[in-house]
Design an enzyme around this catalytic site. Structure first.
Site, short mmCIF file in Angstrom:
data_model
loop_
_atom_site.label_atom_id
_atom_site.label_comp_id
_atom_site.label_asym_id
_atom_site.label_seq_id
_atom_site.Cartn_x
_atom_site.Cartn_y
_atom_site.Cartn_z
N ALA A 94 0.86 -1.18 0.00
CA ALA A 94 0.00 0.00 0.00
C ALA A 94 0.90 1.23 0.00
O ALA A 94 2.12 1.12 0.20
CB ALA A 94 -0.90 0.00 1.23
N LYS A 95 0.36 2.38 -0.23
CA LYS A 95 1.14 3.62 -0.15
C LYS A 95 0.17 4.78 -0.06
O LYS A 95 -0.98 4.68 -0.51
CB LYS A 95 2.01 3.79 -1.40
CG LYS A 95 3.19 4.71 -1.22
CD LYS A 95 4.40 3.99 -0.64
CE LYS A 95 5.58 4.91 -0.45
NZ LYS A 95 6.80 4.18 -0.15
N GLY A 96 0.64 5.88 0.49
CA GLY A 96 -0.21 7.06 0.59
C GLY A 96 0.57 8.31 0.27
O GLY A 96 1.80 8.30 0.18
#
Ligand code: NAD
Length: 424
Positions: free
Chosen positions: A113-115
């Site tokens: 995941a990444k933000g």
């Protein structure tokens, strides 16, 4: 994104396009699991959020934030949060996908995941930065959690920002949830060794690659692009091993010294004034000259897409250690291979950070904390096991370390997908 908003139509030369072409290269090595490969070409879930805050001058500012969960076949999503004025959904998609590959490559029980928030944090006051962080955390709070998706620091985010994220999430759920983020301050459930873990992983994989190339680290000349958490720590560890850091570039400029830069002086100065603040210790040169500096090892540790075809032709390095995520565009990868330059790819080279993040998360659940030696020994062991397996795969199929890393990782991810099956 391209005109038609779609996961599978990347913008030209975008990080997401780079990632998709990296996946295409691994298909021939996946055997029957290749039927699942489309799973890897689209994120499971992508959330876009509005982050409004009241600025110190009373105006209301809106920032765009993202959290992308690329794949969770092997466990909860895991990946950092980037604050940068150029962040886009497509970039975050690529970064989340590289986390999927990375966590599988080192065999951690996570997905990817990444933000990110499209904001220049250097233009915010401390209060504004806290407000942006807390509002963003609240907005993505519907999909993150200690068992679902665990953010961490990335470019321009740090332990303080993780503390605000942990507190905001905890306030919203009504209890202290230390395991919701990693990279926290030590007294809030952080882990010893986390700050230096990514740079240490770059060093561990680089030391092994140099050994296999027959390159002596003592006296080896190293050029480092990006002198933040990853680049400066890697540089210090290589210097301790006897290497000379002959060129460093950050957002302020490029400094070179063929006798080796004095890191004990450069590191503290760079934190306040950037590397150009150390004029006394070397020559300030135009940024493009960085790529032609005479060196044995090149460490890109800044942003994506930095090693272009032209720069790949120019470098004199024999070994490239990808501290950054996605620093080499595919055509440059091919040029480096043709020129006999060994590339240790991001998805294994910079996996030290997520590995110690995993240790932090495990320690938070058990509320029992290891000492730094134990962390570093475990980190070294996990990185070396992963690298050796990848190297064997590369030798077996006569493929690059990048494609071999994808082969090892994608097999694990797609096997998990197949075993779980599709629901409904
Ligand atoms: P950081 O914010 O600590 O440092 C970034 C560095 O890059 C700074 O020195 C900055 O000046 C420099 N930089 C920014 N724009 C630049 C430009 N245009 N030209 C040259 N230099 C530039 O970030 P970091 O945590 O060290 O992350 C660096 C890279 O490593 C990113 O690609 C990140 O995704 C990757 N990474 C970080 C971690 C981690 O644990 N922090 C883990 C894995 C991968």
């Amino acid at each position: 994104m391209s005109e038609k908003l779609s996961f599978v139509n990347p913008t030209a030369n975008s990080p997401w396009g780079t990632y998709l072409s990296q996946v295409d290269r691994v298909v021939p090595y996946l055997g029957p699991l290749a039927r699942w490969v489309e799973t890897l070409k689209r994120p499971k879930r992508a959330l876009i959020v509005d982050v409004p805050i009241e600025m110190d001058d009373g105006t209301i500012a809106h920032f765009e934030g993202y959290r992308v969960q690329h794949n969770m076949s092997r466990g909860p999503g895991k990946g950092g949060v980037r604050f940068h004025p150029d962040v886009t959904l497509e970039e975050v998609m690529a970064l989340s996908a590289w986390m999927t590959i990375k966590t599988a490559a080192v065999n951690l029980p996570y997905g990817g995941a990444k933000g990110g928030i499209r904001v220049d944090p250097k233009k915010l006051s401390l209060q504004e930065l806290e407000k942006v962080t807390r509002r963003y955390t609240s907005e993505i709070g519907i999909i993150i959690g200690p068992h679902t998706d665990i953010p961490a620091p990335d470019v321009n985010t740090n332990a303080q920002i993780m503390a605000w994220m942990m507190d905001t999430y905890s306030m919203n759920v009504g209890g202290t949830a230390t395991g919701v983020v990693t990279g926290k301050p030590l007294h809030l459930g952080g882990s010893l060794g986390r700050v230096k873990a990514t740079g240490r992983g770059v060093f561990v994989t680089g030391r092994e690659a140099a050994r296999r190339l027959g390159m002596d680290l003592r006296g080896a000349r190293i050029a480092v692009q990006g002198f933040g958490n990853v680049g400066s720590v890697a540089a210090e560890l290589f210097a301790e091993a006897g290497a000379k850091i002959v060129a460093v570039q950050d957002h302020t400029g490029t400094i070179v010294n063929s006798n080796g830069l004095d890191l004990a002086k450069l590191v503290p100065i760079s934190r306040t004034d950037g590397v150009v603040g150390f004029k006394a210790g070397g020559d300030i040169v135009p940024n493009e000259d960085f790529w032609g500096v005479a060196c044995d090892i090149l460490i890109p540790a800044a942003l994506e897409g930095q090693i272009t075809a032209e720069r790949a032709q120019r470098t004199t390095a024999k070994l490239v250690l990808e501290g950054a995520n996605g620093p080499t565009v595919p055509v440059a990868d091919d040029i480096l291979a043709e020129r006999g330059v060994l590339v240790v790819p991001d998805v294994i080279c910079n996996a030290g950070g997520v590995t110690v993040s995993y240790f932090e998360w495990v320690q938070d659940f058990s509320s029992f904390f290891w000492d730094e030696d134990e962390i570093n020994v475990r980190l070294d062991r996990i990185m070396m096991n992963a690298l050796n397996q990848i190297w064997d795969t590369a030798d077996k199929h006569k493929i690059s370390l990048r494609t071999a890393t994808y082969a090892v990782a994608c097999e694990r991810i797609l096997m998990a997908r197949q075993e779980r099956g599709l629901y409904p």
